[in-house]
Design an enzyme around this catalytic site. Sequence first.
Site, PDB file in Angstrom:
ATOM      1  N   GLY A   1       0.782  -1.222   0.000  1.00 53.98           N
ATOM      2  CA  GLY A   1       0.000   0.000   0.000  1.00 53.98           C
ATOM      3  C   GLY A   1       0.819   1.279   0.000  1.00 53.98           C
ATOM      4  O   GLY A   1       0.256   2.371   0.008  1.00 53.98           O
TER       5      GLY A   1
ATOM      6  N   GLY B   1       2.760   2.140  -2.461  1.00 57.32           N
ATOM      7  CA  GLY B   1       2.841   2.629  -3.831  1.00 57.32           C
ATOM      8  C   GLY B   1       3.982   2.057  -4.651  1.00 57.32           C
ATOM      9  O   GLY B   1       4.410   2.677  -5.634  1.00 57.32           O
ATOM     10  N   LYS B   2       4.456   0.875  -4.283  1.00 59.33           N
ATOM     11  CA  LYS B   2       5.590   0.281  -4.998  1.00 59.33           C
ATOM     12  C   LYS B   2       5.303   0.092  -6.487  1.00 59.33           C
ATOM     13  O   LYS B   2       6.129   0.417  -7.327  1.00 59.33           O
ATOM     14  CB  LYS B   2       5.941  -1.095  -4.407  1.00 59.33           C
ATOM     15  CG  LYS B   2       6.480  -1.055  -3.000  1.00 59.33           C
ATOM     16  CD  LYS B   2       6.997  -2.424  -2.573  1.00 59.33           C
ATOM     17  CE  LYS B   2       5.903  -3.462  -2.466  1.00 59.33           C
ATOM     18  NZ  LYS B   2       5.015  -3.275  -1.316  1.00 59.33           N
ATOM     19  N   THR B   3       4.118  -0.466  -6.788  1.00 55.08           N
ATOM     20  CA  THR B   3       3.821  -0.765  -8.186  1.00 55.08           C
ATOM     21  C   THR B   3       3.717   0.511  -9.015  1.00 55.08           C
ATOM     22  O   THR B   3       4.257   0.590 -10.121  1.00 55.08           O
ATOM     23  CB  THR B   3       2.530  -1.595  -8.295  1.00 55.08           C
ATOM     24  OG1 THR B   3       2.701  -2.796  -7.551  1.00 55.08           O
ATOM     25  CG2 THR B   3       2.215  -1.948  -9.737  1.00 55.08           C
ATOM     26  N   SER B   4       3.051   1.535  -8.480  1.00 55.94           N
ATOM     27  CA  SER B   4       2.935   2.799  -9.220  1.00 55.94           C
ATOM     28  C   SER B   4       4.306   3.399  -9.480  1.00 55.94           C
ATOM     29  O   SER B   4       4.596   3.870 -10.587  1.00 55.94           O
ATOM     30  CB  SER B   4       2.091   3.797  -8.420  1.00 55.94           C
ATOM     31  OG  SER B   4       0.818   3.269  -8.187  1.00 55.94           O
TER      32      SER B   4
ATOM     33  N   ASP C   1       2.993  -8.104  -7.815  1.00 54.61           N
ATOM     34  CA  ASP C   1       1.922  -7.664  -6.944  1.00 54.61           C
ATOM     35  C   ASP C   1       0.695  -8.542  -7.208  1.00 54.61           C
ATOM     36  O   ASP C   1       0.272  -8.684  -8.346  1.00 54.61           O
ATOM     37  CB  ASP C   1       1.608  -6.195  -7.289  1.00 54.61           C
ATOM     38  CG  ASP C   1       0.676  -5.565  -6.276  1.00 54.61           C
ATOM     39  OD1 ASP C   1      -0.155  -6.298  -5.716  1.00 54.61           O
ATOM     40  OD2 ASP C   1       0.778  -4.351  -6.071  1.00 54.61           O
TER      41      ASP C   1
ATOM     42  N   THR D   1      -4.355  -2.123  -1.996  1.00 53.06           N
ATOM     43  CA  THR D   1      -3.483  -3.213  -1.560  1.00 53.06           C
ATOM     44  C   THR D   1      -3.770  -3.662  -0.126  1.00 53.06           C
ATOM     45  O   THR D   1      -3.865  -4.858   0.132  1.00 53.06           O
ATOM     46  CB  THR D   1      -2.001  -2.827  -1.745  1.00 53.06           C
ATOM     47  OG1 THR D   1      -1.794  -2.531  -3.125  1.00 53.06           O
ATOM     48  CG2 THR D   1      -1.079  -3.948  -1.342  1.00 53.06           C
TER      49      THR D   1
END
Lengths: 601, 125
Positions: free
Chosen positions: A25, A27-30, A52, A511
Amino acid sequence: MLTAPTTPGFLADAPRYLFLTGKGGVGKTSIACAAAVTLARAGRSVLLVSTDPASNVGQVFGLTIGNTLTAVPAVPGLSALEIDPDQAATAYRERIVAPVRGLLPEAEVALIAEQLSGACTTEIASFNEFTALLTDEGAVAGFDHVVFDTAPTGHTIRLLQLPASWTDFLQTGKGDASCLGPLAGLDRQRHVYADAVAALADPDLTRLVLVTRAHRAAVDEVARTHTELAALGMVRQHLVVNAVMPRPRSGDRLAQAVFDREQAVLATLPAELAGLPRDVLELKAATMVGLDALALLLQPGGEPEPSTVPAAPVELPAGTVGLSALVDELAAQGHGLVMTMGKGGVGKTTVAAALAVALADRGLPVHLTTTDPAAHLNQTLGGTTANLEVSRIDPAVETERYRQAVLQRRGAALDEAGRASLEEDLRSPCTEEIAVFQAFSKVVNEGRRRFVVIDTAPTGHTLLLLDATGSYHRDVVRQLGSTAGTLTTPMMRLQDPAHTKVLVVTLPEATPVLEAEDLAGDLRRAGIEPWAWVINTSLAAARTTDPLLLARAANERPQIARVLTDDAERCAIVPMLAHEPVGVDALRALASTGASEPVPV
Amino acid sequence: MSTIEVYEPAMCCSTGVCGPDVPQDLVSFSADLDWLRGQGTEVARHNLAGEPSRFTEQPAVLAFMQVSGSEGLPLVLVDGVIAMTGRYPSRDELARWAGVTARPALAVLPMAGAAGGCCGGGGSC
């Protein structure tokens, strides 16, 4: 503004591999998407790898990706790949279980499958999937950069490094090696894993990007990750603090409080993080879908487009209640075991303490047991209140006691390699959970006479393992003296909905909701249905007039709706507060209001 | 020389770390295997959780699993024949199967009044 986009520090002179790590949550993927786009637009060929479970990389770029290397047409030079960790774990488990299905009795097959259903297995299975990307095998050889939106944990890397885990097991199948449950499905040559681990530890090849929010719990977690992975050779690390509240101009009290709180966290970062190169990214109004939104992520400026700001405060979906409704229903029962469960940092302790205070206020005897460090507990309760007894389980102390007991009894008989394996077993997340569960299983039965509120709960996986092996049951029988027939074990109490109520605590973000759903599904496997969900620190439930926070509040609606329709029979919403609810009065206020009347900030 | 194989119940980790207690018989057994290794005899251990297909490859073990299940484990196979089930073998038993001489074991006399009486703890007299 027409200033040229600035390149954040964590992308300067980027090496071949970039790994992002941090709590769910943050923001790793963004950030991984934005980083990959930035590198590709600078003329590099880039592969973006998402592991993810809620991967929305496809959605971000408006195409279907999945487990195949897919070129992103809108960004020349960029390709992407999604590895679903649950799917990877299922496939991994099948490799071991399938050959014996139909041969061994069904109960045995189920038990073996359960052994391979823990978090460790999922992690190793994901690592197994992307191992090839870390070595010079075929498809990835042409890419200048490979960006991963996750990183293996120290536990996984150390397991793969242990000589004892390999030599006997993979070569000859004669294993006295230890944590082979998770490693048993590895299907490549040993040297491939060795090369992959070596690539991780090579500072010329790999950079680790620690991603956090400016929240204490998230910062503490990346500080631990930093130390653990640095010790394994991943020394080139950068810190990215994501979604930091920009200085509010609205005069809104909540916005100002959030800003002050986050600035205080940034000003007092742990020394090991303060020394790292750092990027601070501002909170954005929009969700990170589409290239336009992504382009803004790494740039300063968080002011929302006027069109995206809701005119009025966001209305909560019908069906949500306040904590007070849960307290009413619990109080009617007069006694029982109440456990809050959730990932770190979602506010389990606060919710547990608020429920305990509210129940005690109604004249009901309550025993609150918390795993929170004493200092914080004292702060939270800030004094005593009638009918409330507070005790504490220190996870570090319990785990260390357990670890020492095992090493003493078991370690003495082992050679050096065996002892190294055992010590690594004892560093697995399961160990802490078992040690803590042992400590608090002592109070489980107390719930027959009064309320016992615990701010932690074992996972279904652990319960099933302890129960399936029967060792836990036997242990209980031994402690109680054999009175066979009338015996009720703690596991049976936990499965009894009249005795035990589990509250799943989460945050109104994609997430964290997904992670909470995983925990709930895991509990269901063990025959325990969560009694209620609590969505904590909701902006939608808070009183705010700040345009940025209002825009964020509107983004919470789909998450709250999802919990209501898919997950929860009862769903309580707790507003984001200007100040931590410290002390009995603040906790009382938190527990006594309904969702329609937010706590005054 | 005889081939000795031990088939063990599913343990998350064969160290038994995942249980609430570490069984003493596992501890002693590991020490006995180390000793046997020192005498030049290797014993293969198979954990049901880690390599279940081992349990189905041996007809004797498969048949045992279908009748008794993992509650009957551990199982000791000597040259393909089931030599013992339900408990871990002692050092003397291992030595006998392996054809080596056990070092004079410390005499362990049953203590009167100990839990379970003369043959407590599931041992055979």
